[in-house]
Scaffold this active site. Structure first.
Site, PDB file in Angstrom:
ATOM      1  N   SER A  60      -1.486  -1.462  12.591  1.00  0.00           N
ATOM      2  CA  SER A  60      -1.894  -2.104  11.416  1.00  0.00           C
ATOM      3  C   SER A  60      -0.722  -2.289  10.668  1.00  0.00           C
ATOM      4  O   SER A  60       0.417  -1.664  10.651  1.00  0.00           O
ATOM      5  CB  SER A  60      -2.742  -0.860  10.659  1.00  0.00           C
ATOM      6  OG  SER A  60      -2.837  -1.508   9.279  1.00  0.00           O
ATOM      7  N   LYS A 119      -3.699  -5.762  13.754  1.00  0.00           N
ATOM      8  CA  LYS A 119      -4.332  -6.013  12.275  1.00  0.00           C
ATOM      9  C   LYS A 119      -3.403  -6.165  11.192  1.00  0.00           C
ATOM     10  O   LYS A 119      -2.336  -5.342  10.956  1.00  0.00           O
ATOM     11  CB  LYS A 119      -5.107  -4.621  12.373  1.00  0.00           C
ATOM     12  CG  LYS A 119      -5.846  -4.142  10.897  1.00  0.00           C
ATOM     13  CD  LYS A 119      -6.522  -2.959  11.055  1.00  0.00           C
ATOM     14  CE  LYS A 119      -6.525  -2.162   9.578  1.00  0.00           C
ATOM     15  NZ  LYS A 119      -7.198  -1.186   9.843  1.00  0.00           N
ATOM     16  N   LEU A 120      -3.772  -7.421  10.539  1.00  0.00           N
ATOM     17  CA  LEU A 120      -2.826  -7.564   9.238  1.00  0.00           C
ATOM     18  C   LEU A 120      -3.852  -7.233   7.947  1.00  0.00           C
ATOM     19  O   LEU A 120      -4.684  -7.573   7.917  1.00  0.00           O
ATOM     20  CB  LEU A 120      -2.681  -9.162   9.358  1.00  0.00           C
ATOM     21  CG  LEU A 120      -2.014  -9.973  10.512  1.00  0.00           C
ATOM     22  CD1 LEU A 120      -1.860 -11.264  10.169  1.00  0.00           C
ATOM     23  CD2 LEU A 120      -0.734  -9.107  10.906  1.00  0.00           C
ATOM     24  N   LYS A 121      -3.138  -6.534   7.284  1.00  0.00           N
ATOM     25  CA  LYS A 121      -3.446  -6.176   5.876  1.00  0.00           C
ATOM     26  C   LYS A 121      -3.434  -7.583   4.979  1.00  0.00           C
ATOM     27  O   LYS A 121      -2.530  -8.298   5.051  1.00  0.00           O
ATOM     28  CB  LYS A 121      -2.614  -5.222   5.305  1.00  0.00           C
ATOM     29  CG  LYS A 121      -2.815  -3.686   5.625  1.00  0.00           C
ATOM     30  CD  LYS A 121      -4.225  -3.367   5.467  1.00  0.00           C
ATOM     31  CE  LYS A 121      -4.178  -1.799   6.040  1.00  0.00           C
ATOM     32  NZ  LYS A 121      -5.590  -1.292   5.688  1.00  0.00           N
ATOM     33  N   ASP A 124      -7.513  -6.716   7.598  1.00  0.00           N
ATOM     34  CA  ASP A 124      -8.241  -5.644   6.699  1.00  0.00           C
ATOM     35  C   ASP A 124      -8.032  -5.993   5.205  1.00  0.00           C
ATOM     36  O   ASP A 124      -6.961  -5.881   4.988  1.00  0.00           O
ATOM     37  CB  ASP A 124      -7.474  -4.427   7.300  1.00  0.00           C
ATOM     38  CG  ASP A 124      -8.429  -3.192   6.513  1.00  0.00           C
ATOM     39  OD1 ASP A 124      -7.970  -2.124   6.577  1.00  0.00           O
ATOM     40  OD2 ASP A 124      -9.146  -3.515   5.531  1.00  0.00           O
ATOM     41  N   ASN A 181      -9.345  -4.059   2.762  1.00  0.00           N
ATOM     42  CA  ASN A 181      -9.560  -3.142   1.877  1.00  0.00           C
ATOM     43  C   ASN A 181     -10.093  -3.249   0.545  1.00  0.00           C
ATOM     44  O   ASN A 181      -9.676  -2.857  -0.649  1.00  0.00           O
ATOM     45  CB  ASN A 181      -8.099  -2.021   1.544  1.00  0.00           C
ATOM     46  CG  ASN A 181      -7.572  -1.413   2.694  1.00  0.00           C
ATOM     47  OD1 ASN A 181      -6.729  -1.845   3.432  1.00  0.00           O
ATOM     48  ND2 ASN A 181      -8.346  -0.482   3.120  1.00  0.00           N
ATOM     49  N   GLU A 183     -12.051  -6.915   8.328  1.00  0.00           N
ATOM     50  CA  GLU A 183     -12.480  -5.439   7.919  1.00  0.00           C
ATOM     51  C   GLU A 183     -12.529  -5.263   6.482  1.00  0.00           C
ATOM     52  O   GLU A 183     -11.846  -5.790   5.604  1.00  0.00           O
ATOM     53  CB  GLU A 183     -11.237  -4.537   8.340  1.00  0.00           C
ATOM     54  CG  GLU A 183     -11.716  -3.020   8.241  1.00  0.00           C
ATOM     55  CD  GLU A 183     -10.632  -2.049   8.813  1.00  0.00           C
ATOM     56  OE1 GLU A 183      -9.692  -2.732   9.482  1.00  0.00           O
ATOM     57  OE2 GLU A 183     -10.338  -0.877   8.458  1.00  0.00           O
ATOM     58  N   ASP A 196     -15.280  -0.404   6.742  1.00  0.00           N
ATOM     59  CA  ASP A 196     -14.643   0.900   6.854  1.00  0.00           C
ATOM     60  C   ASP A 196     -15.093   1.642   5.738  1.00  0.00           C
ATOM     61  O   ASP A 196     -15.785   2.432   5.712  1.00  0.00           O
ATOM     62  CB  ASP A 196     -13.185   0.448   6.666  1.00  0.00           C
ATOM     63  CG  ASP A 196     -12.174   1.553   6.574  1.00  0.00           C
ATOM     64  OD1 ASP A 196     -10.801   1.312   6.554  1.00  0.00           O
ATOM     65  OD2 ASP A 196     -12.627   2.867   6.374  1.00  0.00           O
ATOM     66  N   LYS A 206     -13.929   6.470  10.938  1.00  0.00           N
ATOM     67  CA  LYS A 206     -12.877   7.406  10.572  1.00  0.00           C
ATOM     68  C   LYS A 206     -13.423   8.690  10.294  1.00  0.00           C
ATOM     69  O   LYS A 206     -14.397   8.786   9.412  1.00  0.00           O
ATOM     70  CB  LYS A 206     -12.183   6.872   9.277  1.00  0.00           C
ATOM     71  CG  LYS A 206     -11.451   5.614   9.401  1.00  0.00           C
ATOM     72  CD  LYS A 206     -10.682   5.414   8.099  1.00  0.00           C
ATOM     73  CE  LYS A 206      -9.918   4.103   8.294  1.00  0.00           C
ATOM     74  NZ  LYS A 206      -9.370   3.655   6.733  1.00  0.00           N
ATOM     75  N   GLY A 243      -7.665   4.572  11.260  1.00  0.00           N
ATOM     76  CA  GLY A 243      -6.418   5.525  10.952  1.00  0.00           C
ATOM     77  C   GLY A 243      -6.285   5.693   9.632  1.00  0.00           C
ATOM     78  O   GLY A 243      -6.347   4.820   8.695  1.00  0.00           O
TER      79      GLY A 243
END
Ligand SMILES: CC(=O)N[C@@H](Cc1ccc2ccccc2c1)C(=O)O
Ligand SMILES: [Mg+2]
Length: 368
Positions: A135, A161-163, A189, A191, A214, A239, A263, A291
């Site tokens: 990540s 994986k790129l935020k 992702d 968030n 995500e 997630d 998770k 994670g």
């Protein structure tokens, strides 16, 4: 399993580099570890709650408090508790899944060490190593992002994986895709940083062949994710929205997700995580292991979970040195893009005493 007490340890673990997401920047991990003391063996569990309630409502001090005042007393009152009974004993306490997961994992680890059975064997692992994704946080500039991605690819990570967040999405993805080619396993992702009003921007990510996007929307936006799924082609992975097998069933039935990031801390434990794995597999839906910047304690359990047959996408089970210069346990290392599933009894790893003592900021003993 007779529990003679729980030890709660707070451990301060500096990160090798700041990790920026749409909800903030982390420079250190404030870990809450649980040790279950039993006559036969000690067991370890890691509470994945952050220091601040920015990812979800739980936070480390709150988890320590709810364990001390409400969860541990219930387990002590129950007398001898088998690992698969912990969740039902704690069920009357609402929520606090990460706190409950840490207790269940510690009891399960003690029970497995006493029986000489590994976490992987108990959960149904079918592999002895798992592919590890990585990540990558939000960076100050695109050149810095490309350097970071290049570094991880040089180490052999098979999935990036790129935020992302509003203002840092299409361009960074475009830059990574054009620099590293179409074959790179790439996902993003958010968030929960977007709303349905951002559908047009999110649809522009469809051009880049992402494995998934995500948690684009809020954790309680299940209906909105189902609506978004009609507006974009990239598969939606959830997630934060998935806190139980029930949530997973709802998400799949509503068409809110086509992939699930599992998770164990977020869903209340490794046994619930396995139930979500089994449910998704029955629906032909891929899952992968997320994670929470765990130490080697939580990382060992996650890697064992990621070895179950339905975990068909690389997880965020990166090597220890992705986050820590010194892990609490023997480090997890990347070998040809994979990390090994520990084979010893229980987690198969234990904290290194001198490292644990060096990084511990507080210890609390809860006697039965
Ligand atoms: C690897 C990854 O991206 N994890 C989380 C986000 C995250 C980010 C930063 C964290 C800092 C401290 C504790 C937990 C954290 C979780 C996620 O998948 O959404
Ligand atoms: Mg996530």
């Amino acid at each position: 399993m007779k529990i003679t007490g729980f030890e709660l340890r707070r451990v301060a673990m500096p990160l090798v580099a700041p990790f920026r997401t749409s909800f903030g920047v982390e420079t250190a991990r404030d870990v809450l570890l649980v040790r279950a003391a039993t006559p036969d063996a000690d067991g370890w569990g890691e509470c994945v709650a952050m220091r601040e309630p920015l990812y979800s409502p739980e936070y480390a001090d709150g988890a320590a408090d709810v364990i001390t005042r409400f969860l541990a007393p219930r387990l002590f009152a129950a007398g001898s508790v088998a690992p698969d009974r912990v969740a039902s004993v704690l069920e009357p306490v609402r929520g606090h899944r990460m706190a409950k997961a840490a207790l269940e994992a510690a009891v399960l680890d003690a029970w497995l060490r006493a029986r000489g059975e590994s976490f992987g064997a108990h959960l149904g692992a079918v592999r002895d190593r798992v592919p590890a994704g990585v990540s990558v946080g939000i960076m100050d500039t695109i050149p810095k992002l490309l350097d970071a991605v290049a570094g991880y690819l040089d180490q052999g990570y098979p999935r990036i994986k790129l935020k992302i967040e509003p203002g840092w999405d299409v361009e960074p993805v475009r830059a990574v895709r054009s620099r590293f080619g179409d074959d790179l396993l790439l996902q993003v992702d958010a968030n929960a940083a977007y709303t349905l009003a951002d559908a047009q921007v999110l649809a522009r990510l469809d051009d880049f062949g992402l494995l998934l996007i995500e948690q684009p929307l809020a954790e309680d936006d299940l209906r909105q994710h189902a609506a978004l799924a009609q507006l974009i082609r990239t598969p939606i992975c959830l997630d934060e929205s998935i806190e139980s097998a029930k949530d997973a069933a709802d998400a799949l039935m509503l068409g809110a997700a086509r992939v699930i990031n599992i998770k164990p801390g977020r869903v209340g434990g490794y046994l619930e995580a396995k139930r979500i794995h089994d449910l998704a597999r029955a629906h032909g839906v891929a899952v992968w292991c997320g994670g929470m910047l765990e130490s080697g304690i939580g990382r060992a359990a996650n890697v064992a979970l990621a070895a179950l047959p339905g975990f068909t996408l690389p997880g965020d089970t990166s090597a220890s040195d992705r986050y820590f210069a010194q892990d609490l346990t023997e480090p997890f290392v990347l070998e040809e893009g994979h990390v090994r599933v520990p084979a010893g009894p229980g987690l198969g790893v234990t904290p290194i005493p001198e490292v644990l003592d060096d990084l511990t900021t507080s210890t609390t003993w809860l006697p039965a």
